[in-house]
Write a protein that holds these residues in place. Sequence first.
Motif, PDB file in Angstrom:
ATOM      1  N   GLU A   1       0.888  -1.177   0.010  1.00  0.00           N
ATOM      2  CA  GLU A   1       0.044  -0.032  -0.042  1.00  0.00           C
ATOM      3  C   GLU A   1       1.025   1.261  -0.161  1.00  0.00           C
ATOM      4  O   GLU A   1       1.940   1.352   0.611  1.00  0.00           O
ATOM      5  N   ARG A   6       0.737   5.824   0.365  1.00  0.00           N
ATOM      6  CA  ARG A   6      -0.225   6.983   0.533  1.00  0.00           C
ATOM      7  C   ARG A   6       0.597   8.159   0.191  1.00  0.00           C
ATOM      8  O   ARG A   6       1.851   8.393   0.828  1.00  0.00           O
ATOM      9  N   ILE A  64      -1.828  -3.543  -5.924  1.00  0.00           N
ATOM     10  CA  ILE A  64      -1.174  -2.341  -4.799  1.00  0.00           C
ATOM     11  C   ILE A  64      -2.011  -1.277  -4.572  1.00  0.00           C
ATOM     12  O   ILE A  64      -2.506  -0.651  -5.595  1.00  0.00           O
ATOM     13  N   MET A  65      -2.465  -0.919  -3.366  1.00  0.00           N
ATOM     14  CA  MET A  65      -3.527   0.144  -3.117  1.00  0.00           C
ATOM     15  C   MET A  65      -2.681   1.447  -2.972  1.00  0.00           C
ATOM     16  O   MET A  65      -1.724   1.514  -2.194  1.00  0.00           O
ATOM     17  N   SER A  70      -5.343   1.717  -7.969  1.00  0.00           N
ATOM     18  CA  SER A  70      -4.885   0.216  -8.003  1.00  0.00           C
ATOM     19  C   SER A  70      -3.349   0.141  -8.941  1.00  0.00           C
ATOM     20  O   SER A  70      -3.819   0.349 -10.187  1.00  0.00           O
TER      21      SER A  70
END
Length: 339
Positions: free
Chosen positions: A151, A153, A230-231, A226
Motif C-alpha cells: 500500500e 499513501r 497494490i492500493m 490500484s
Amino acid sequence: MPDDKSTILVIGTGSIGERHLRCLQRIGRREVAFCEPMEERRADVALRYGIDASLVFPTLDEALSSAEFDCAVVAAPAPFHIPLGRQLAEAGIHILMEKPLSLSLVGVAGFRRLAADRGIVVAVGYVHHAHPAIRGVKEKLDSGEFGRLLEMRFDLGQPLAHFRPAYADVYFADHEMGGGTIQDMITHFYSVGDSLAGPVDRLVTHARHLALPRVEVEDTVHTLASHGGIMASYATNMFQPANEVCVTLNCEAGSLRASYQDRRFSWISEPAGEWQHESFALDDWDEVYIRQNNAFLDAVDGKGSPVVGLESAIRTLSVNVASLESARTQSWQNVSYES
C-alpha cells in the motif's frame, strides 16, 4: 563560444524555463541558449544571465536556422510539447521536456516512433524522482529488505499563491494549457507511484475548486488507485499554509516514509517499534533540478539514463487523462496505455 563545448537550447523562459536555464549555467557542461517570444522578457533574461545575443532567439525556427544544438529543454506550455518535440527530433536534437508530456495521447505514438528512429534521448521533467527523500525510500524498497509493497499513501499540499504569485495569470488557470492541480502537481506523484509500484490499472478521482482565488480549475485532488493490486491514495491541495510532502509505503516486512518538510526518509520494521531516520540537506530546489538535468546530459553523452524517460511519461500521461475523466464523470476509470 568555446569550440569544445556543445550548446543546449532552452525553449521558453517562464518560471520553470528560467530555472532550467539557471541550473544549466550552474552545471556548466553546455553553452546555454534560449528562445523566448516575448521581447521584454527575452531582453531581461539575456541581461540577467549574461547570455550573448548570438544565443538568444525569438522562435525555435530562427534558433535552428542560426545555430547548432545537441540538446534542448522544452519549457513551453504543454499543448506545444509534442509539436516542438517532433521539430527537435527531426533536427536530431535530444530533448528534456517539461511535464506533462502532453494533454492527451494524440500524436504521442508518432513522436515515440520518430524519437526511436532518430536515436533521440527523451527525458521528461518529473523532477521529484530526483528528490533525495524519494530516492532514499526507493533504494530501501528496491533492496528487498522490507518485502513486497502492499500500500502507498501520498499526502501533500502547498500555498501556491505564495510560491507562484502569478499563478492565475499563467497556464495554471487553464486546463487547455496544462493547468489545474491534476496536470500541474499531483501528476508528479502519479509518476513517482508508477516508479515504486508499477503502472496504475484503475483509479477514481474526486477533484474540486475549494479555496484558491482567481481561478476555477481544481485546487484539491483526492485519487484512489490500484497499481496491479497494490492500493494507493494520492491527496493534495494548493492552498494550505504548510508546504508539505509525505509519502508512506507499507510493505510485508515494514514501512518506509519520505518527508520533505522533515528533510529525511525513514523506515520501521518492528511492530510498535521506533522509526529509523536518515536526514539529508536540501537548501535549494535548484539542487533537485541539477540532479535531473545532469542525468539528462549524461544520457545524451552516452553515460547513463535520464531520471524519467519517455515510456514512463507516456504512462503518467495516461493516468492524467483517466484522472481528469474520472473527476468529470465521478466514476472509476480503467487506465489504457495504448497511444
